[in-house]
Each structure stands twice: as structure tokens, then as C-alpha cells.
Design a protein around this motif. Structure first.
Motif, short mmCIF file in Angstrom:
data_model
loop_
_atom_site.label_atom_id
_atom_site.label_comp_id
_atom_site.label_asym_id
_atom_site.label_seq_id
_atom_site.Cartn_x
_atom_site.Cartn_y
_atom_site.Cartn_z
N LEU A 65 0.89 -1.23 -0.05
CA LEU A 65 0.04 0.09 -0.01
C LEU A 65 1.08 1.31 -0.15
N ALA A 66 1.93 1.22 0.65
CA ALA A 66 2.71 2.30 0.93
C ALA A 66 3.58 2.45 -0.60
N VAL A 67 3.94 1.46 -1.06
CA VAL A 67 4.55 1.62 -2.38
C VAL A 67 3.70 2.20 -3.39
N MET A 68 2.53 2.07 -3.45
CA MET A 68 1.51 2.59 -4.46
C MET A 68 1.42 4.05 -4.17
N ALA A 69 1.19 4.41 -2.92
CA ALA A 69 1.11 5.83 -2.69
C ALA A 69 2.29 6.48 -2.79
N ILE A 70 3.53 6.15 -2.90
CA ILE A 70 4.62 6.90 -2.92
C ILE A 70 4.98 6.92 -4.46
N SER A 71 4.62 6.01 -5.41
CA SER A 71 4.78 5.91 -6.87
C SER A 71 4.09 7.14 -7.24
N PHE A 72 3.38 8.03 -6.79
CA PHE A 72 2.57 9.03 -7.42
C PHE A 72 3.60 10.02 -7.65
N SER A 73 4.58 10.40 -6.61
CA SER A 73 5.34 11.36 -6.90
C SER A 73 6.58 11.14 -7.87
N ILE A 74 6.53 9.64 -8.12
CA ILE A 74 7.67 9.14 -9.16
C ILE A 74 7.44 9.39 -10.58
N PHE A 75 5.94 9.28 -10.88
CA PHE A 75 5.31 9.09 -12.17
C PHE A 75 4.85 10.64 -12.57
N PHE A 76 4.58 11.48 -11.71
CA PHE A 76 3.75 12.73 -11.95
C PHE A 76 4.71 13.84 -11.43
N GLN A 77 5.96 13.79 -11.12
CA GLN A 77 6.81 15.13 -10.73
C GLN A 77 7.96 15.11 -11.73
N THR A 78 8.51 16.14 -12.30
CA THR A 78 9.37 16.34 -13.10
C THR A 78 10.93 16.92 -12.63
N SER A 79 10.77 17.02 -11.20
CA SER A 79 12.05 17.64 -10.47
C SER A 79 12.66 16.75 -10.12
N PHE A 80 14.26 16.90 -10.48
CA PHE A 80 14.81 15.77 -10.32
C PHE A 80 15.02 15.34 -8.77
N VAL A 81 15.04 16.47 -7.97
CA VAL A 81 15.08 16.48 -6.19
C VAL A 81 14.02 15.51 -5.73
N VAL A 82 12.47 15.95 -6.23
CA VAL A 82 11.48 15.25 -5.75
C VAL A 82 11.37 13.84 -6.32
N VAL A 83 11.92 13.54 -7.44
CA VAL A 83 11.88 12.28 -7.91
C VAL A 83 12.92 11.22 -7.30
N PHE A 84 14.24 11.92 -7.26
CA PHE A 84 15.10 11.05 -6.23
C PHE A 84 14.77 10.85 -5.00
N LEU A 85 14.12 11.63 -4.12
CA LEU A 85 13.77 11.32 -2.81
C LEU A 85 12.67 10.56 -2.78
N SER A 86 11.80 10.67 -3.66
CA SER A 86 10.57 9.79 -3.83
C SER A 86 11.04 8.33 -3.98
N PHE A 87 12.04 8.20 -4.72
CA PHE A 87 12.51 6.95 -5.17
C PHE A 87 13.13 6.38 -4.06
N ILE A 88 13.92 7.10 -3.18
CA ILE A 88 14.63 6.47 -1.98
C ILE A 88 13.55 6.07 -0.97
N LEU A 89 12.52 6.44 -0.96
CA LEU A 89 11.39 6.28 -0.17
C LEU A 89 10.72 5.00 -0.49
N PHE A 90 10.68 4.90 -1.87
CA PHE A 90 9.87 3.87 -2.65
C PHE A 90 10.82 2.59 -2.37
N HIS A 91 11.86 2.86 -2.54
CA HIS A 91 12.93 1.56 -2.06
C HIS A 91 12.84 1.03 -0.72
N PHE A 92 12.65 2.08 0.22
CA PHE A 92 12.61 1.77 1.58
C PHE A 92 11.48 0.72 1.68
N VAL A 93 10.28 1.11 1.12
CA VAL A 93 9.08 0.17 1.37
C VAL A 93 8.88 -1.08 0.43
#
Length: 382
Positions: free
Chosen positions: A79-107
Motif C-alpha cells: 500500500l505504501a509503494v502505491m502511494a509513493i509512486s505518485f510522486s515518481i510518475f507525476f513529478q518532473t523535479s530531479f530532487v523530488v523524484v530522487f527523494l521519492s525513489f529513495i522512499l519507494f525503495h525503503f518500502v
């Protein structure tokens, strides 16, 4: 639930869980390229972000052992993976995608070792050698998704990759609901007990050797797509390359799962490093996308054999009640730390020197690992 049904659902869950990787690993770099990220940025996102698993996998492995549940933890993580993926797929900022992918991998990263732990617990001590017959479904899922996703993404557009990803996540959540926790040990799990795993010097040294072997492999995982694209490969060919790699693991997992522990694990690890060295030299010298795609069948005798040796060795090093913790440490070493070093190094070398030079560096790294492993083997078996 009968044990037979449990194994059936574990096979299905292993298949669809690996399908997520069969989508993300080959095609997320293309999605990021579509979003105008550079190769260095892609290397950082795909490489550094998995470092979260260095903490996440042992942490959730400990939580699983401590509270003796895997099923509930898996559902929360998905469930956490699905929630976090929104930022990866819909943000264009490198910083936002990078931090989101860190959290994505955490869960996301703890899921595979938790499934491995449940598989081995469900099989029991007498059938532990059948683990490969469950794990091979992960290779089937990865391969099928990698090859089918190419045409699908060509049809709907790489920018809509999230549709396929969310569908797969919903399927794994549904399948997880049918699992039953298997608790074969009533021995309580404490932090003191976990420290004993870290103090097991042979296990920690083995993890270090695995780390050396896996770094070039993770470089290839991160940069293969860009290498093939540079050679003129189509999206379909890229998916085929990943599917051939995954399918090549199936016979290895099926036929060798119960055989690997009959041989010395250091000797086998040295052979695997040798096979990797040959593989990377071929990748460096061949400039045909079709031939590189075909050579992905060498994945079975390299990574497939590596993972069987690594996992079965880890099982023997740690006590039963700390199995999730031990397997999580193995996964975090190979896919967390190894992924971070491999992804970052691969992106940097490719960006400065090109992909051919990157594969020569990988071959040199595997050769050094092989020499070190065989020296260690000879020292302890004179």
C-alpha cells in the motif's frame, strides 16, 4: 490453508511481485529519459536510491521476526509503494523524484527477502532444496512482464507506465490476502539476538564477497537499457533482453537449487565471478544490440547461480528464528549497497567514457573479485 495451497499462492505472488521489477528495472530509465533526465541523474536515481534498502531490509526483517508476521507487513508495504509512486510518475523535479525513489525503495525492497523467508519457512527444513522451484516463478514473472511491457508501452506511451505498475500492485495485494504466516520457531527475537548475526564473522565476510561480485551486475542492471538504446535497440528488443535474462534463470533455479550446497560456497562464488568476467568482456567488445540481447541468456549461469549460492549459504549461517533478518541483510548488501555503488559508478563511467569502457571496467572488477575469492578459498582449504 493446506501447505500445498500456501506454496501455490507463494508461487503466484513471487511471479507478480517480480513482474513489478520486470517493469521498473528495464523501463523506468526510459521513462526518466523521456522526462529529460541525464544519464548521471538516472544513475543516481536508480543507483543511490536503493541504498535505502540497506536500512529498510534488516529493519523490516527484524520487525517480521520480532512480531512473527510476514503477511500483514507485506500488505502495508505494498500500500505504501502505491502511494509513493505518485510522486515518481507525476513529478518532473530531479530532487523530488530522487527523494521519492529513495522512499519507494525503503518500502519496496524488503518485500522480496520477506517472500523468500516465507517460502523457506513454508517448505520446512526437509524441503528447503525446493526453494528454487518457487523462486523460478519470479524469473518467469520478470521475463514475461519485460517482454510484454515493451509492446504495451509502445501502444499507450512510456509516460503512462504507471497504469501497468498500479495494476500489478493491486494483483499482489490481492494474492497476499490468501497467505498464512508460518512461524516454526517460538524463540523470542530481541535486539541482542540480532547483534549476534552481525557478530557472525564467517557470515559477514561472505556478505562482503557477495558485495564484490554483485557490483558489476548492478551496474549492468542500471545501465543496460541505455547501452542497448545507444546501439539502436527498439523498446521491444530492450524488453526481450530482460526477458531472456530472466528466463535463463528458470532451469538454474529448477535443477540446481538442491545441488549447490553439495559444493564449497567460496569455490562456487569464484566460478561465478569468472563467468561474470567473461560475460562483461563480451558485452564490451560486441557492438550489436541483437547479440547483446542474445547474450542476456548468460544471466542464468551468473546471477541465477549466484543467488542460489548466496541465499542457501545465508540460511545455514543464521538461526531459524532470525532467518528473515539474515536474508534481509543479504538482500540489502546485494541490492542496496551493491545497487548504490554499481548504479552510481555505472552512470559516471558511461557518461564520461561510454558504455563499452564501462563494461571493460566491470570485467576488471569481476576479475579482481574472482582472484580475491580463489585466494581466500585456497587459504582455507590447503
Amino acid at each position: 490453508m493446506t501447505n500445498r495451497k500456501q506454496i501455490t499462492f507463494l508461487k503466484a505472488l513471487t511471479l507478480f511481485n517480480a513482474s513489478n521489477k520486470g517493469l521498473i528495472l528495464p523501463f523506468l530509465p526510459l521513462f526518466l529519459t523521456y522526462r529529460d533526465f541525464s544519464s548521471v541523474e538516472i544513475g543516481m536515481i536508480m543507483g543511490i536510491a536503493p541504498m535505502a534498502s540497506i536500512i529498510a531490509q534488516p529493519f523490516f526483517g527484524y520487525i517480521s521476526d520480532r512480531y512473527k508476521t510476514i503477511k500483514g507487513l507485506l500488505i502495508l508495504l505494498y500500500l505504501a509503494v502505491m502511494a509513493i509512486s505518485f510522486s515518481i510518475f507525476f513529478q518532473t523535479s530531479f530532487v523530488v523524484v530522487f527523494l521519492s525513489f529513495i522512499l519507494f525503495h525503503f518500502v519496496m525492497s524488503p518485500v522480496a527477502p520477506l517472500l523468500d523467508s516465507m517460502a523457506i519457512k513454508s517448505l520446512g527444513k526437509n524441503r528447503r532444496g525446493d526453494y528454487g522451484k518457487i523462486r523460478l516463478w519470479g524469473s518467469v514473472g520478470f521475463a514475461s512482464t519485460a517482454v510484454l511491457s515493451g509492446p504495451v508501452l509502445d501502444w499507450i506511451g512510456i509516460e503512462k507506465i504507471y497504469i501497468v505498475f498500479w495494476f500489478l500492485i493491486l494483483v499482489v495485494i490481492f494474492l497476499t490476502c490468501f497467505l498464512k504466516d508460518q512461524n516454526h520457531s517460538s524463540q523470542p527475537v530481541t535486539l541482542t539476538g540480532v547483534k549476534e548475526v552481525f557478530r557472525t564473522k564467517p557470515f559477514m565476510f561472505f556478505l562482503f564477497l557477495c558485495f564484490l561480485v554483485i557490483i558489476p551486475h548492478r551496474m549492468n542492471d542500471t545501465m543496460l537499457v541505455l547501452h542497448l538504446e545507444g546501439l539502436g535497440a527498439s523498446t521491444l528488443m530492450i524488453g526481450l533482453a530482460w526477458s531472456l535474462a530472466a528466463f535463463s534463470e528458470v532451469p538454474v533455479f529448477y535443477y540446481l537449487s538442491s545441488q549447490v550446497m553439495k559444493y564449497n560456497h567460496l569455490f562456487l562464488l569464484g566460478l561465478i565471478a569468472l563467468f561474470y568476467s567473461i560475460r562483461w568482456i563480451l558485452y564490451a567488445t560486441i557492438d550489436s544490440a541483437a547479440w547483446i540481447t542474445f547474450l542476456q541468456i548468460s544471466q542464468g549461469i551468473t546471477f541465477g547461480l549466484f543467488w542460489l549460492v548466496a541465499l542457501q549459504t545465508a540460511v545455514h549461517f543464521v538461526p531459524n528464528h532470525l532467518r528473515s533478518t539474515g536474508q534481509a541483510l543479504l538482500a540489502s548488501t546485494c541490492f542496496g549497497l551493491g545497487g548504490a555503488v554499481g548504479g552510481t559508478l555505472g552512470g559516471s563511467v558511461l557518461d564520461v567514457f561510454g558504455s563499452s569502457s564501462m563494461y571493460f571496467v566491470m570485467a576488471a572488477f569481476s576479475s579482481l573479485a574472482m582472484i580475491g575469492i580463489f585466494i581466500t578459498y585456497k587459504r582455507y582449504h590447503q
